[in-house]
Motif scaffolding. Structure first.
Motif, mmCIF file in Angstrom:
data_model
loop_
_atom_site.group_PDB
_atom_site.id
_atom_site.type_symbol
_atom_site.label_atom_id
_atom_site.label_comp_id
_atom_site.label_asym_id
_atom_site.label_seq_id
_atom_site.Cartn_x
_atom_site.Cartn_y
_atom_site.Cartn_z
ATOM 1 N N ALA A 1 0.760 -1.023 0.031
ATOM 2 C CA ALA A 1 -0.047 -0.156 -0.017
ATOM 3 C C ALA A 1 0.762 1.244 0.083
ATOM 4 O O ALA A 1 1.814 1.477 0.934
ATOM 5 C CB ALA A 1 -0.894 -0.038 1.219
ATOM 6 N N THR A 2 0.830 2.064 -1.076
ATOM 7 C CA THR A 2 1.541 3.284 -1.187
ATOM 8 C C THR A 2 0.801 4.637 -1.012
ATOM 9 O O THR A 2 -0.285 4.465 -1.577
ATOM 10 C CB THR A 2 2.492 3.272 -2.328
ATOM 11 N N SER A 3 1.370 5.595 -0.463
ATOM 12 C CA SER A 3 0.552 6.685 -0.493
ATOM 13 C C SER A 3 0.917 7.798 -1.599
ATOM 14 O O SER A 3 2.261 7.683 -2.089
ATOM 15 C CB SER A 3 0.549 7.445 0.738
ATOM 16 N N ASN A 4 0.070 8.533 -2.018
ATOM 17 C CA ASN A 4 0.169 9.574 -3.064
ATOM 18 C C ASN A 4 0.667 8.967 -4.510
ATOM 19 O O ASN A 4 0.220 8.095 -4.856
ATOM 20 C CB ASN A 4 1.069 10.760 -2.691
ATOM 21 N N ALA A 5 1.990 9.192 -4.809
ATOM 22 C CA ALA A 5 2.571 8.721 -5.966
ATOM 23 C C ALA A 5 3.503 7.620 -5.882
ATOM 24 O O ALA A 5 4.130 6.922 -6.743
ATOM 25 C CB ALA A 5 3.312 9.832 -6.660
ATOM 26 N N HIS A 6 3.458 7.039 -4.560
ATOM 27 C CA HIS A 6 4.867 6.342 -4.280
ATOM 28 C C HIS A 6 4.369 4.807 -4.915
ATOM 29 O O HIS A 6 3.323 4.449 -5.098
ATOM 30 C CB HIS A 6 4.962 6.016 -2.823
ATOM 31 N N THR A 7 5.528 4.171 -5.221
ATOM 32 C CA THR A 7 5.458 3.148 -6.187
ATOM 33 C C THR A 7 6.521 2.096 -5.811
ATOM 34 O O THR A 7 7.560 2.385 -5.381
ATOM 35 C CB THR A 7 5.509 3.384 -7.634
ATOM 36 N N PRO A 8 6.298 0.668 -5.856
ATOM 37 C CA PRO A 8 7.032 -0.477 -5.505
ATOM 38 C C PRO A 8 8.595 -0.093 -6.261
ATOM 39 O O PRO A 8 9.424 -0.835 -6.036
ATOM 40 C CB PRO A 8 6.318 -1.623 -5.815
ATOM 41 N N LEU A 9 8.309 0.417 -7.477
ATOM 42 C CA LEU A 9 9.257 0.597 -8.272
ATOM 43 C C LEU A 9 10.634 1.340 -7.514
ATOM 44 O O LEU A 9 11.829 0.826 -7.750
ATOM 45 C CB LEU A 9 9.220 1.437 -9.610
ATOM 46 N N GLU A 10 10.327 2.293 -6.736
ATOM 47 C CA GLU A 10 11.204 2.752 -5.812
ATOM 48 C C GLU A 10 12.175 1.728 -5.195
ATOM 49 O O GLU A 10 13.335 2.205 -4.783
ATOM 50 C CB GLU A 10 10.467 3.706 -5.052
ATOM 51 N N HIS A 11 11.637 0.658 -4.623
ATOM 52 C CA HIS A 11 12.225 -0.287 -3.675
ATOM 53 C C HIS A 11 12.895 -1.466 -4.753
ATOM 54 O O HIS A 11 13.110 -2.726 -3.930
ATOM 55 C CB HIS A 11 11.333 -0.690 -2.809
ATOM 56 N N HIS A 12 12.872 -1.273 -5.984
ATOM 57 C CA HIS A 12 13.421 -2.378 -6.850
ATOM 58 C C HIS A 12 12.499 -3.629 -6.883
ATOM 59 O O HIS A 12 12.835 -4.666 -6.780
ATOM 60 C CB HIS A 12 14.626 -2.714 -6.452
ATOM 61 N N GLU A 13 11.059 -3.290 -6.634
ATOM 62 C CA GLU A 13 10.153 -4.468 -6.526
ATOM 63 C C GLU A 13 9.519 -4.294 -7.899
ATOM 64 O O GLU A 13 9.438 -3.301 -8.498
ATOM 65 C CB GLU A 13 9.079 -4.189 -5.562
#
Ligand code: MN
Length: 202
Positions: free
Chosen positions: A137-149
């Motif tokens: 679950a991410t807030s606003n624009a956050h995305t699992p891509l940021e964590h190399h998922e």
């Protein structure tokens, strides 16, 4: 590079009665288009101009990050919906059973996570760096891509995704998401992460 708004992979009325043509008109034609246009304007003349969408998401912050991430998140969201019923591949179904206990338990856990996000955000089925399935679950624009998922499936829970059709009833919208979820696309990414690029999401 110039980032482009992808065409919807189905006609604007194809998700009715669950998601209206009016919602897609605004969500794709105004919100998503707005993020893409803003991104192109913001990166002009900066170090980000020559980067891929994925590189920008990993390396930027502030407004450039927000617009780049929202561009990608929506690219995958349209691919996460299908007017035709789809099913997970055997491999993905098995991984869901192993990770969450059963498909029903997964659906419940994802639904709870999506409904429970405070304010705007996204709910995801993703593969983490240890190759395990995760609900994120991410807030606003956050995305699992940021964590190399690697995201397989996403549900947009910003109010603009459902307010026209469901008003404040996010739970009703998320329930409907399961009638439209594109398991075929999720299974293709699960089988081959490169498919995220090949599908045009990145
Ligand atoms: Mn949206």
């Amino acid at each position: 590079m110039i980032h482009r708004l992808p065409d919807l992979p189905y006609p604007k009325n194809a998700l009715e009665p669950y998601i209206s043509e009016e919602t897609l008109e605004y969500h794709h034609g105004k919100h998503h288009a707005g993020y893409v246009n803003k991104l192109n304007a913001l990166i002009k003349g900066t170090e980000y101009e020559g980067m891929s969408l994925e590189q920008i998401i990993r390396q930027s912050d502030g407004a450039i990050f927000n617009n780049a991430a929202q561009t990608f998140n929506h690219n995958l969201y349209w691919l996460s919906l299908s007017p035709e019923p789809t099913h997970p591949s055997k491999a993905l179904h098995q991984a869901i059973d192993e990770t969450f206990g059963s498909m029903d338990r997964f659906l419940q856990a994802f639904t709870d996570a999506a409904v429970g996000i405070f304010g705007s955000g996204w709910c995801w089925l993703a593969v983490d760096q240890e190759e395990k399935l995760r609900i994120r679950a991410t807030s606003n624009a956050h995305t699992p891509l940021e964590h190399h998922e690697t995201p397989l499936l996403t549900c947009d829970v910003w109010e603009h995704a459902y307010y026209i059709d469901y008003r404040n009833e996010r739970a009703g919208y998320v329930e409907t998401f399961w009638k439209l979820a594109n398991w075929e696309n999720a299974s293709k990414i699960f089988a081959d992460k490169e498919y995220l690029q090949n599908s045009g999401a990145l």
